[in-house]
Design an enzyme around this catalytic site. Structure first.
Site, PDB file in Angstrom:
ATOM      1  CE  LYS A 127      -4.299  -1.829   1.661  1.00  0.00           C
ATOM      2  NZ  LYS A 127      -5.330  -1.860   2.693  1.00  0.00           N
ATOM      3  CE  LYS A 185      -6.495  -8.555  -2.179  1.00  0.00           C
ATOM      4  NZ  LYS A 185      -6.395  -8.158  -0.781  1.00  0.00           N
ATOM      5  CE  LYS A 241     -13.549  -4.858   0.638  1.00  0.00           C
ATOM      6  NZ  LYS A 241     -12.332  -4.590   1.396  1.00  0.00           N
TER       7      LYS A 241
HETATM    8  P1  TYM Z   1     -10.692  -6.884   3.444  1.00  0.00           P
HETATM    9  O1  TYM Z   1     -11.806  -5.931   3.657  1.00  0.00           O
HETATM   10  O2  TYM Z   1      -9.622  -6.508   2.484  1.00  0.00           O
HETATM   11  O3  TYM Z   1     -11.251  -8.274   2.989  1.00  0.00           O
HETATM   12  C1  TYM Z   1     -12.244  -8.961   3.741  1.00  0.00           C
HETATM   13  C2  TYM Z   1     -12.002 -10.465   3.643  1.00  0.00           C
HETATM   14  O4  TYM Z   1     -12.012 -10.890   2.286  1.00  0.00           O
HETATM   15  C3  TYM Z   1     -10.823 -11.627   1.991  1.00  0.00           C
HETATM   16  N1  TYM Z   1     -10.448 -11.353   0.593  1.00  0.00           N
HETATM   17  C4  TYM Z   1     -10.239 -12.298  -0.338  1.00  0.00           C
HETATM   18  N2  TYM Z   1     -10.299 -13.641  -0.273  1.00  0.00           N
HETATM   19  C5  TYM Z   1     -10.026 -14.329  -1.410  1.00  0.00           C
HETATM   20  N3  TYM Z   1      -9.696 -13.742  -2.578  1.00  0.00           N
HETATM   21  C6  TYM Z   1      -9.632 -12.391  -2.682  1.00  0.00           C
HETATM   22  N4  TYM Z   1      -9.324 -11.838  -3.850  1.00  0.00           N
HETATM   23  C7  TYM Z   1      -9.894 -11.612  -1.529  1.00  0.00           C
HETATM   24  N5  TYM Z   1      -9.923 -10.276  -1.276  1.00  0.00           N
HETATM   25  C8  TYM Z   1     -10.236 -10.154   0.023  1.00  0.00           C
HETATM   26  C9  TYM Z   1      -9.791 -11.067   2.963  1.00  0.00           C
HETATM   27  O5  TYM Z   1      -8.743 -11.971   3.178  1.00  0.00           O
HETATM   28  C10 TYM Z   1     -10.631 -10.838   4.199  1.00  0.00           C
HETATM   29  O6  TYM Z   1     -10.749 -12.023   4.962  1.00  0.00           O
HETATM   30  N6  TYM Z   1      -7.929  -6.029   7.419  1.00  0.00           N
HETATM   31  C11 TYM Z   1      -9.065  -6.788   6.957  1.00  0.00           C
HETATM   32  C12 TYM Z   1     -10.320  -6.495   7.731  1.00  0.00           C
HETATM   33  C13 TYM Z   1     -10.172  -6.667   9.195  1.00  0.00           C
HETATM   34  C14 TYM Z   1     -10.044  -7.917   9.887  1.00  0.00           C
HETATM   35  C15 TYM Z   1      -9.937  -7.583  11.271  1.00  0.00           C
HETATM   36  C16 TYM Z   1     -10.016  -9.246   9.469  1.00  0.00           C
HETATM   37  C17 TYM Z   1     -10.153  -5.677  10.121  1.00  0.00           C
HETATM   38  N7  TYM Z   1     -10.021  -6.237  11.377  1.00  0.00           N
HETATM   39  C18 TYM Z   1      -9.787  -8.572  12.225  1.00  0.00           C
HETATM   40  C19 TYM Z   1      -9.881 -10.232  10.448  1.00  0.00           C
HETATM   41  C20 TYM Z   1      -9.753  -9.897  11.806  1.00  0.00           C
HETATM   42  C21 TYM Z   1      -9.299  -6.426   5.513  1.00  0.00           C
HETATM   43  O7  TYM Z   1      -8.902  -5.392   5.055  1.00  0.00           O
HETATM   44  O8  TYM Z   1     -10.042  -7.277   4.845  1.00  0.00           O
END
Ligand code: TYM
Length: 339
Positions: A122, A204, A207
């Site tokens: 990032k 990947k 979003k």
């Molecule tokens: P975030 O919002 O980027 O994504 C949410 C969840 O989706 C999964 N994910 C994917 N899985 C498979 N293929 C993909 N292309 C893909 N893109 C996203 C992510 O692995 C995630 O599980 N930091 C975290 C949010 C968060 C969190 C937490 C997670 C905040 N606090 C505490 C677990 C525990 C995040 O940005 O996820």
């Protein structure tokens, strides 16, 4: 809620996970994470959160953040997370997250935070906004997890490194004082742990904000989903098999398997004698069918803002009760004077 407040000896194992309200939630978020969340409440006490505090580490307009947050909260319920059986809430409604984050900062080493891949990526992407929040992001994640004494953290594999860091922080704190936090374990789904872009199967699926042909969004219309699958890049030969030198086909097989609850091996067998055009169509149709009920439920939920706000309130109250118990313990242990 079963034994959520109960004695630690009898309680079910606890699950925590969250998703950040940036951009438009994708098929990757769904197949890699959200889809499984709704199925976990029989076995676990679950909490799921919309992590808006994490969303401001990259530039975002207030209006967009507000809309994204509401959309994701409704989506969590639409994917099958029953707010009667789970605690679903907004991270920004429970102040203990920021408070515990500050404390955990003091048990996180600069060197270990600097090693986080996502921070590096990032920072490279937005070199003019490498802020301290971006650096601290995984510590806030650790606070999210540890506040609820989570045993299991279901995530896609891009978040596993952050869960590892969380374990290190917990271990350090428990070792310095006395056992305070449960030791969480990251868990990735067998199919769908990483979904790649349909136009660049080495990146990947993210979003993104624009109308990116590479990302399928959970709320895309069926015709848009079909169009994106039709244009998905494949590989140079004609075999439908998963292998390292065929990232496009491997990604489509993974999507098909995750969307239809089968394995990549079984999907491969099913398309053994097929051709790319048919296979892409079938993968598109499977995705449309997997997402249809989610979109319908989502649309119904968004028709009643008042009811949604009520669900947010009740989720926040339940979450705050658990969080404040952990925070109270932590305050005592570090030596803050209590009133
Ligand atoms: P975030 O919002 O980027 O994504 C949410 C969840 O989706 C999964 N994910 C994917 N899985 C498979 N293929 C993909 N292309 C893909 N893109 C996203 C992510 O692995 C995630 O599980 N930091 C975290 C949010 C968060 C969190 C937490 C997670 C905040 N606090 C505490 C677990 C525990 C995040 O940005 O996820």
């Amino acid at each position: 809620m079963t034994e959520m407040q109960g004695n630690t000896d009898v309680r079910k194992k606890r699950v925590f996970s969250a998703i950040k309200p940036t951009g438009n939630p994708t098929l990757g978020n769904y197949l890699g994470a959200m889809k499984y969340w709704g199925r976990m409440s029989d076995e676990f006490d679950c909490l799921f959160s919309v992590a808006a505090l994490h969303a401001i580490t990259v530039a975002i307009e207030p209006k967009e953040l507000r809309e994204n947050t509401k959309r994701l909260f409704a989506l969590l319920i639409a994917v099958g997370i029953d707010p009667e059986k789970n605690i679903v809430f907004l991270q920004s409604h429970v102040k203990a997250h920021a408070e515990l984050c500050w404390i955990l900062n003091n048990y996180t080493m600069f060197g270990e935070a600097r090693r986080m891949t996502q921070f590096k990526e990032k920072s490279e992407k937005a070199p003019d906004n490498v802020n301290v929040g971006l650096f601290d992001y995984p510590v806030l994640m650790a606070a999210d997890i540890l506040l609820y004494q989570a045993d299991v953290v279901p995530v896609g594999d891009d978040q596993l490194q952050h869960v590892e860091l969380c374990r290190n922080i917990a271990q350090r704190f428990n070792g310095r004082y006395s056992p305070t936090f449960a030791m969480p374990e990251g868990r990735v789904p067998t199919a769908g742990a990483r979904i790649y872009s349909l136009t660049d199967p080495t990146a990947k699926m993210g979003k993104s904000d624009g109308d990116d042909l590479g990302s399928v969004f959970i709320l895309d219309k069926p015709e848009d989903i079909m169009r994106k699958f039709k244009r998905a890049v494949t590989d140079s030969d004609t075999r439908i098999i998963a292998s390292a030198d065929k990232p496009g086909i491997t990604n489509l097989l993974t999507i098909y398997a995750a969307a239809t609850d089968t394995t990549v091996e079984a999907a491969q067998k099913e398309f053994e004698n097929g051709n790319y055009a048919d296979f892409k169509k079938r993968a598109g149709e499977a995705t449309v069918e997997a997402l249809r009920p989610v979109r319908e439920k989502y649309e119904a939920l968004r028709r009643d803002d008042g009811a949604l706000a009520e669900l947010m309130r009740s989720g926040a109250e339940k979450a705050a009760r658990i969080a404040s118990r952990t925070l109270e313990k932590v305050y005592k242990k570090v030596g803050f004077v209590r009133l």
